[in-house]
Design a protein around this motif. Structure first.
Motif, PDB file in Angstrom:
ATOM      1  N   PRO A 800     -21.455   9.758   0.991  1.00 22.52           N
ATOM      2  CA  PRO A 800     -22.739   8.768   0.991  1.00 22.52           C
ATOM      3  C   PRO A 800     -22.864   8.314  -0.441  1.00 22.52           C
ATOM      4  O   PRO A 800     -23.225   7.135  -0.556  1.00 22.52           O
ATOM      5  CB  PRO A 800     -23.753   9.634   1.257  1.00 22.52           C
ATOM      6  N   GLY A 803     -20.888   5.587  -0.498  1.00 25.53           N
ATOM      7  CA  GLY A 803     -21.377   4.252   0.132  1.00 25.53           C
ATOM      8  C   GLY A 803     -22.478   3.437  -0.679  1.00 25.53           C
ATOM      9  O   GLY A 803     -22.409   2.412  -0.733  1.00 25.53           O
ATOM     10  N   THR A 834     -25.930   6.393   3.551  1.00 19.66           N
ATOM     11  CA  THR A 834     -26.110   5.852   2.286  1.00 19.66           C
ATOM     12  C   THR A 834     -27.500   5.595   1.960  1.00 19.66           C
ATOM     13  O   THR A 834     -28.225   6.044   0.816  1.00 19.66           O
ATOM     14  CB  THR A 834     -25.201   4.728   2.388  1.00 19.66           C
TER      15      THR A 834
END
Length: 879
Positions: A800, A803, A834
């Motif tokens: 994440p 991201g 994210t």
């Protein structure tokens, strides 16, 4: 009022010299050591009722000899040692390794032979006859040849031109006896050699010689000790106990004499330190610590110094164990081990080197060099360190040049011992160590020793290689000792013989186990039977002297604690056999045990732990990476220590390839592979595998030259290369195209509370995929371990976070450590993950900005590999 032993001895002397009082300067009193001079003088003065009193001369045999001029040149011990070494090396009877120690034993034996009156004129055949008589049928050709060499060598050295130390001592004693100014008195002398007995006899031929009484201050204890340690061991212990009960109605030892078995070394030192503190609190001002076990004595001294209680050390510490000798060890190691990086860094960091440079700037430069060494993985090789400094840390070049100059002075070129010593002192000057050593009390004594050694072997012309000289110097440092004379303390660290004729209030026998009381015999050139045949003292005589010293302590010092550790390396460690016999006799006589066992104290209920106050950051970081964010999520305290306090460990040099190094090389070779082959479908599978293997060999090659074990890691990768090509081709067939690798990227995140935070990282692989940009991270881990990492949402933040950095549509790990390579992605779509990660990051930073603490979570999986575990005291948390 009864007189103490010194007063009784003084009264005896004054009785014989009544006609000379108050002028006793013509009399000489021989003492075992000068510590007895003060009490004896005080006793004499208290019994002379005259306004003026001129005391007798108080001497030891050593100080008496110093007053007599040397009758001729004296050959130093060091020179004799070198001569014996040369003969042994030429004869080839011993291996070169350890030959200096053998030569040392022989020189000591020669001194004993001379001191015990053997005549060098006696032929080696006569002396060999004695050796054969002692060995009997066990003598063989080799043993006889070695004995002949020893005796012939002693005879040859005795017939040399210069006097050896024993012959010089004999001549001086003869001169002193020949000029005897008046009566000679002896007080408490230990066993004398025949040479010393001859001196007494010669003095007696000119002037009266009398032995002053040294009576026990506690005579009942003498009765008990004589019964316990009597020569006639055939009398059963029960009979001795019955005889004791008739003479003594109660124990003369309890409660002031105790034997204490401690569980371990630390408990032994703690118990001794506690006893010292209690005696000091009672007002005792003369406390002896008899250092039978030097390791325990070192620990006891550390415990007392922690409470600002100093010990006056009369025994001294060998230079071989002193911190000041560390600079020599590191310098020598750089000459023998191709400049191992730890030895170099230790020398550069040493407080006894580069004293002419500002410490703060020097250590800063060394820290920068250490980081560069760890980053580049330089293990050894002077040329590698010099090149690294030129490229990365030019400020370190002047120091390295000085180290190189010192190394050049001590290059392995045969030279005399005196030349080696001269070059060593010059090398220390090159390093600026001479100034630092001169400013330290032990360092000054070390410099004097090094200079003296060079002077003592100036006349010896033998040439020696570096290894032989280093072994010779190590032997001198082992036998040389230093004392800190600046300390004056009521607590004295003494040897067992050094406690004789002392007026201590209390004593601790530290390390009174069977290994140290009596100490194990050091072996030697001849066994006890041969020594007895040659008229030399053996083990029995040495033990009798030590037992006499122990008896003197127990009969003159009121309070005595004998302590030892009951277990050593997991095995029972018995007390001294002398103390065991004493305790057994004591139990039989009065039913009371002297020995106590120090049990581990029971665990008291723990007091309520104070509320922990975790730190709050005074400032927030301006930049944060995926690994830093992972640290903050896993353990806020770890993040605080690593990134706020900047206490992260310096990167260690990998001396052998580790899993982390393997992973970095795999990352590098995959990046090179895809940069050369961005479109895999244009090449056959076999060609791709061969290209990947070829690139792998190129990447691993420099590391194979450092360590042959690297080949095992290379083979590990080569077994997985075909599977990786299979996966890459399949990935490309699914519509993913490699765009870039090893991409450094950063992005600014605007914070609602004001300001911004820079996110940064390095992406292993960036692709263009059917849904948009995809980010992949290579992992040299198994699929199972990666699956466990992704099992709980929010625990693994790396993907994440990528991201956040890229706005990628997809992110996944590539598991490279299985027979089949594959990708693993977190559950859920990346944009949603994210967004959640962004909200969590901002909320966390807002909380920290508001003063939220940074506690240690204590999760075992995180703590297991955490270098901050000692800082948060994780191992000491209440269960």
């Amino acid at each position: 009022m009864s007189l103490n032993p010194f007063e009784l001895a003084a009264a005896e002397l004054l009785h014989w010299e009544a006609g000379r009082v108050p002028d006793l300067r013509a009399c000489t009193v021989l003492l075992p050591h000068l510590h007895a001079a003060g009490p004896l003088l005080a006793a004499l003065r208290s019994q002379v009722d005259r306004p003026v009193f001129l005391p007798p001369r108080l001497h030891t045999l050593k100080t008496l000899i110093i007053e007599v001029p040397a009758p001729g040149p004296v050959e130093s011990d060091c020179q004799r040692l070198a001569q014996v070494y040369d003969v042994l090396l030429q004869a080839g009877v011993c291996r070169p390794q350890g030959l200096w120690s053998t030569a040392r034993e022989l020189v000591d034996l020669f001194d004993e032979l001379s001191a015990e009156g053997l005549q060098p004129e006696e032929t080696p055949q006569c002396l060999l006859a004695r050796v054969r008589s002692a060995y009997g049928s066990r003598v063989n050709r080799v043993l006889e040849a070695e004995s002949r060499l020893v005796l012939e060598l002693w005879q040859a050295m005795q017939q040399g031109g210069a006097n050896d130390p024993v012959r010089d001592r004999a001549l001086r004693l003869a001169l002193a006896a020949g000029a005897a100014p008046g009566p000679l008195y002896t007080l408490g002398l230990p066993r004398l050699s025949r040479l010393e007995e001859g001196f007494i006899e010669r003095w007696a031929g000119r002037q009266p010689v009398r032995r002053l009484p040294w009576l026990p201050a506690l005579p009942e204890r003498r009765i008990l000790l004589d019964a316990a340690w009597q020569a006639d061991g055939g009398v059963p212990l029960r009979q001795r106990a019955a005889a004791l009960r008739e003479q003594l109605t109660r124990s003369p030892l309890l409660p002031d004499v105790r034997l204490l078995a401690a569980p371990d070394l630390e408990a032994q030192a703690l118990a001794a330190a506690g006893q010292v503190r209690r005696w000091l609190a009672q007002g005792l001002t003369r406390i002896a610590v008899v250092a039978l076990d030097r390791l325990a004595a070192r620990r006891l001294r550390a415990l007392l110094e922690r409470d600002h209680i100093l010990i006056e050390d009369e025994t001294g510490w060998t230079f071989a164990t002193a911190a000041v000798a560390h600079v020599l060890d590191r310098l020598f190691a750089l000459l023998q081990d191709d400049c191992y990086h730890r030895d170099l860094l230790d020398l550069l960091k040493s407080p006894f080197a580069f004293a002419d440079l500002a410490a703060a700037s020097r250590l800063g430069i060394v820290a920068e060099l250490e980081r560069a060494i760890g980053r580049e993985g330089v293990v050894s090789g002077w040329q590698h360190f010099a090149a690294l400094a030129r490229q990365v840390v030019p400020a370190a070049l002047p120091m390295l040049a000085r180290v190189d100059a010192a190394r050049a002075r001590l290059a392995d070129r045969p030279r005399t011992l005196a030349q080696w010593q001269q070059d060593l002192l010059a090398a220390l000057a090159d390093l600026g160590a001479d100034q630092a050593l001169a400013a330290d009390v032990a360092g000054r004594q070390l410099l004097r020793l090094l200079q003296t050694l060079g002077q003592q072997v100036a006349a010896h012309r033998g040439h020696y290689a570096f290894a032989a000289w280093r072994e010779w110097l190590a032997l001198q440092l082992e036998h040389g000792s230093f004392r800190d004379d600046s300390i004056a303390s009521p607590i004295r660290l003494v040897s067992l013989p050094g406690a004789r004729l002392r007026d201590f209030d209390a004593a601790i026998l530290l390390g009174a186990d069977a290994a140290h009381l009596p100490p194990a015999s050091g072996g030697g050139v001849f066994n006890d039977a041969v020594r007895a045949e040659l008229g030399l003292p053996g083990t029995a005589q040495r033990h009798a002297e030590l037992r006499s010293d122990l008896s003197d302590i127990l009969c003159h010092i009121p309070r005595v604690l004998a302590i030892w550790q009951a277990r050593l390396e997991g095995e029972p460690n018995p007390a001294s056999p002398w103390l065991e016999v004493l305790d057994g006799l004591h139990r039989l006589a009065w039913g009371l045990c002297l020995r106590q066992t120090m049990a581990c104290p029971p665990l008291a209920p723990a007091p309520p732990a104070p509320a922990l106050t975790w730190p709050k950051p005074a400032r927030l970081p301006q930049r944060i990476s995926a690994s830093a964010w992972q640290s903050l999520v896993a353990c806020p305290y770890q993040f605080f220590a690593r990134y706020i306090l900047a206490l992260a460990e310096a990167e260690a040099v990998a001396e052998e390839m580790e899993k982390r190094d393997y992973g970095e090389l795999v990352h590098a070779l995959l990046h090179a592979f895809h940069a050369r082959h961005p479109h895999l479908g244009e090449t056959t599978h076999e060609a791709l595998v061969e290209a990947l293997l070829h690139i792998g060999r190129e990447v691993f090659a420099p590391y194979r030259r450092k360590s042959y074990l690297t080949l095992a890691w290379q083979l590990r990768w080569e077994r997985r290369a075909p599977a990786y090509v299979d996966w890459a081709l399949a990935r490309e067939a699914q519509g993913y195209r490699w765009q870039a690798g090893e991409v450094r990227i950063s992005r600014s995140l605007v914070l609602p509370c004001g300001g911004s935070l820079t996110l940064y990282g390095r992406l292993d692989r960036v692709e263009a995929g059917p849904a948009g940009q995809a980010v992949l991270d290579y992992k040299t881990r198994s699929r199972a371990s990666l699956r466990d990492s992704l099992k709980w949402p929010g625990e693994d933040v790396q993907l994440p976070f990528y991201g956040l950095l890229t706005d990628a549509a997809e992110a996944a790990y590539v598991a490279l450590d299985d027979d089949k390579v594959g990708t693993l992605a977190p559950s859920g779509d990346l944009p949603s993950l994210t967004a959640l990660e962004r909200d969590r990051l901002i909320a966390t930073l807002d909380a920290l900005q508001a003063g939220a603490p940074l506690p240690a979570n204590g999760a075992e999986q995180t703590c297991a590999l955490c270098e901050m575990r000692g800082l948060c005291r994780r191992d000491h948390w209440p269960v």
